[in-house]
Design a protein around this motif. Structure first.
Motif, PDB file in Angstrom:
ATOM      1  N   UNK A 121       0.831  -1.211   0.000  1.00 17.09           N
ATOM      2  CA  UNK A 121       0.000   0.000   0.000  1.00 17.09           C
ATOM      3  C   UNK A 121       0.863   1.257   0.000  1.00 17.09           C
ATOM      4  N   UNK A 122       2.085   1.169   0.501  1.00 21.45           N
ATOM      5  CA  UNK A 122       2.989   2.319   0.531  1.00 21.45           C
ATOM      6  C   UNK A 122       3.917   2.372  -0.689  1.00 21.45           C
ATOM      7  N   UNK A 123       3.926   1.334  -1.494  1.00 22.73           N
ATOM      8  CA  UNK A 123       4.902   1.275  -2.596  1.00 22.73           C
ATOM      9  C   UNK A 123       4.281   1.101  -3.985  1.00 22.73           C
ATOM     10  N   UNK A 124       3.003   0.757  -4.072  1.00 26.60           N
ATOM     11  CA  UNK A 124       2.353   0.595  -5.373  1.00 26.60           C
ATOM     12  C   UNK A 124       1.487   1.810  -5.668  1.00 26.60           C
ATOM     13  N   UNK A 125       1.733   2.403  -6.812  1.00 25.55           N
ATOM     14  CA  UNK A 125       1.080   3.656  -7.165  1.00 25.55           C
ATOM     15  C   UNK A 125      -0.432   3.559  -7.121  1.00 25.55           C
ATOM     16  N   UNK A 140      -4.018  11.778  -7.504  1.00 21.54           N
ATOM     17  CA  UNK A 140      -2.908  11.281  -8.319  1.00 21.54           C
ATOM     18  C   UNK A 140      -1.621  11.339  -7.509  1.00 21.54           C
ATOM     19  N   UNK A 141      -0.712  10.393  -7.749  1.00 19.66           N
ATOM     20  CA  UNK A 141       0.524  10.340  -6.981  1.00 19.66           C
ATOM     21  C   UNK A 141       1.688   9.940  -7.865  1.00 19.66           C
ATOM     22  N   UNK A 142       2.881  10.344  -7.462  1.00 19.29           N
ATOM     23  CA  UNK A 142       4.124   9.887  -8.083  1.00 19.29           C
ATOM     24  C   UNK A 142       4.774   8.932  -7.090  1.00 19.29           C
ATOM     25  N   UNK A 143       4.888   7.672  -7.452  1.00 19.33           N
ATOM     26  CA  UNK A 143       5.449   6.656  -6.576  1.00 19.33           C
ATOM     27  C   UNK A 143       6.510   5.876  -7.353  1.00 19.33           C
ATOM     28  N   UNK A 144       7.770   6.141  -7.063  1.00 19.33           N
ATOM     29  CA  UNK A 144       8.880   5.426  -7.691  1.00 19.33           C
ATOM     30  C   UNK A 144       9.580   4.620  -6.596  1.00 19.33           C
ATOM     31  N   UNK A 145       9.003   3.463  -6.277  1.00 17.99           N
ATOM     32  CA  UNK A 145       9.441   2.689  -5.110  1.00 17.99           C
ATOM     33  C   UNK A 145      10.747   1.941  -5.377  1.00 17.99           C
ATOM     34  N   UNK A 152      11.354   8.985  -6.534  1.00 21.82           N
ATOM     35  CA  UNK A 152      10.611  10.130  -6.032  1.00 21.82           C
ATOM     36  C   UNK A 152       9.248   9.723  -5.468  1.00 21.82           C
ATOM     37  N   UNK A 153       8.751  10.584  -4.586  1.00 22.97           N
ATOM     38  CA  UNK A 153       7.447  10.407  -3.963  1.00 22.97           C
ATOM     39  C   UNK A 153       6.733  11.748  -3.965  1.00 22.97           C
ATOM     40  N   UNK A 154       5.457  11.752  -4.417  1.00 23.49           N
ATOM     41  CA  UNK A 154       4.650  12.966  -4.351  1.00 23.49           C
ATOM     42  C   UNK A 154       3.195  12.559  -4.170  1.00 23.49           C
ATOM     43  N   UNK A 155       2.554  13.138  -3.139  1.00 24.81           N
ATOM     44  CA  UNK A 155       1.184  12.760  -2.796  1.00 24.81           C
ATOM     45  C   UNK A 155       0.364  13.990  -2.409  1.00 24.81           C
ATOM     46  N   UNK A 156      -0.957  13.788  -2.341  1.00 22.51           N
ATOM     47  CA  UNK A 156      -1.892  14.807  -1.882  1.00 22.51           C
ATOM     48  C   UNK A 156      -1.705  16.121  -2.635  1.00 22.51           C
ATOM     49  N   UNK A 157      -1.678  15.988  -3.965  1.00 25.39           N
ATOM     50  CA  UNK A 157      -1.558  17.155  -4.850  1.00 25.39           C
ATOM     51  C   UNK A 157      -0.322  17.999  -4.543  1.00 25.39           C
ATOM     52  N   UNK A 158       0.770  17.324  -4.215  1.00 23.53           N
ATOM     53  CA  UNK A 158       2.037  18.001  -3.964  1.00 23.53           C
ATOM     54  C   UNK A 158       2.218  18.493  -2.546  1.00 23.53           C
ATOM     55  N   UNK A 176       5.932  15.406  -0.321  1.00 20.69           N
ATOM     56  CA  UNK A 176       6.878  14.953  -1.336  1.00 20.69           C
ATOM     57  C   UNK A 176       8.102  14.373  -0.651  1.00 20.69           C
ATOM     58  N   UNK A 177       8.922  13.671  -1.442  1.00 18.57           N
ATOM     59  CA  UNK A 177      10.120  13.095  -0.856  1.00 18.57           C
ATOM     60  C   UNK A 177      10.818  12.130  -1.775  1.00 18.57           C
ATOM     61  N   UNK A 178      11.557  11.211  -1.154  1.00 16.35           N
ATOM     62  CA  UNK A 178      12.393  10.274  -1.898  1.00 16.35           C
ATOM     63  C   UNK A 178      12.568   8.996  -1.094  1.00 16.35           C
ATOM     64  N   UNK A 179      12.493   7.862  -1.778  1.00 14.69           N
ATOM     65  CA  UNK A 179      12.752   6.577  -1.134  1.00 14.69           C
ATOM     66  C   UNK A 179      14.264   6.402  -0.977  1.00 14.69           C
ATOM     67  N   UNK A 180      14.728   6.107   0.239  1.00 13.07           N
ATOM     68  CA  UNK A 180      16.160   5.912   0.468  1.00 13.07           C
ATOM     69  C   UNK A 180      16.503   4.475   0.852  1.00 13.07           C
TER      70      UNK A 180
END
Length: 337
Positions: A223-227, A237-242, A247-253, A256-260
């Motif tokens: 649920x945290x990694x699949x777009x 809409x979300x940007x999920x690059x797990x 990159x990570x972007x949610x709730x209309x911007x 935001x963040x990055x998977x480390x």
């Protein structure tokens, strides 16, 4: 005691994003009420009291009324707290095996009294079992006072992180800095503490949360990694690059963040920020997933949250993440049935 928010507005200043409060001169206030309620439950509930008479255990914090705050002025911290507490307890008599219940009341925990002088009243429901009441009045009161000391220690250390800002360097130190070769000035002036900070230098706090979900850990991890699943619970809409560096972007911007770091079904680490935070400032969010019987527990640690955004960040995770994921899981269960 002055109520929270009633300080003289001429002396209260809001912390700036660049942490400017020269020599900590201005009066700053921070409400510790919500934090204290959580901490008091943590240190008091579940305390075990044992003796020759039997065994007792403190249950729920049934009543908690009051407030707490921390103020800083001229580099000094000043604490205000006033609490009226009531806890339940239950116990078993060693010889007979009889079970009894009662309550513990702390009518006035405040900065005006030492913990040893704080009144602790123990009562028991009707019937026999006074040996347990006596146990709670002696050993139990001692345990409760130890827990209250733990709360006050945390209030004066854990809660106050970031409230006292770095002061201006002494004159001699400033002159020494000015004499350093210009080519090395930036490198030499960076302290180990500064190297550990992400983004701009501001007072920050750490948030710890736990939530149990009716799903296995691998499903919760997805649920945290699949777009498509992120978009379902976030309803945006979300940007999920797990993947590491993704990159990570949610709730209309708004987030935001990055998977480390990603360990499937076990752990996710993110650089994470809210749009309202100071520019370029990120917290480090660690999500740890643990399988339980027919459920899973999510342990969240969020380090580097700006002090002024502590409660809004906590509510973001609770309302926009946890509660919406519960709804999504329930919908999936209903569809399967």
């Amino acid at each position: 005691m002055a109520k929270w928010g009633q300080g003289d507005p001429r002396w209260i200043v809001e912390e700036r994003a660049d942490a400017t409060n020269v020599n900590n001169w201005h009066w700053t206030e921070r409400d510790a009420t919500s934090w204290s309620k959580r901490k008091l439950k943590e240190v008091l509930e579940g305390l075990v009291v044992e003796g020759e008479a039997g065994r007792c255990e403190i249950g729920d914090l049934k009543h908690v009324e009051g407030e707490a705050s921390c103020n800083s002025r001229k580099g000094k911290l000043i604490f205000f707290y006033e609490w009226n507490l009531r806890l339940s307890w239950k116990g078993t008599v060693k010889e007979s095996g009889e079970k009894h219940k009662g309550s513990v009341e702390i009518p006035n925990l405040s900065e005006e009294n030492e913990v040893d002088d704080t009144e602790i009243n123990v009562s028991k429901k009707k019937g026999e079992g006074d040996v347990l009441k006596d146990l709670m009045r002696t050993e139990g009161a001692t345990k409760v006072r130890e827990a209250l000391r733990d709360y006050l220690k945390a209030l004066k250390t854990e809660f106050t992180l970031g409230m006292i800002l770095p002061t201006k360097a002494p004159v001699g130190q400033e002159l020494a800095t000015e004499r350093k070769p210009s080519g090395n000035t930036m490198q030499d002036s960076v302290t180990p503490q500064a190297l550990d900070m992400v983004g701009v230098k501001i007072p920050t706090v750490r948030i710890l949360m736990r939530e149990v979900f009716n799903s296995p850990a691998d499903e919760l991890y997805s649920i945290f990694t699949k777009k498509e699943l992120v978009q379902k619970f976030s309803k945006c809409p979300a940007v999920i690059e797990a993947e590491k560096g993704g990159k990570l972007q949610m709730f209309e911007g708004c987030v935001s963040g990055e998977y480390t770091e990603l360990v499937p079904s076990q752990r996710i680490v993110l650089k994470w920020r809210c749009r309202s935070w100071p520019d370029e400032h990120y917290a480090t969010v660690a999500l740890n997933f643990q399988d339980l019987v027919a459920q899973s527990e999510l342990q969240l640690e969020c380090k580097g949250v700006p002090v002024s955004h502590e409660e809004s960040t906590r509510q973001c995770w609770k309302k926009q993440y946890f509660e919406e994921i519960h709804v999504l899981l329930q919908q999936s269960k209903d569809n399967m049935e």
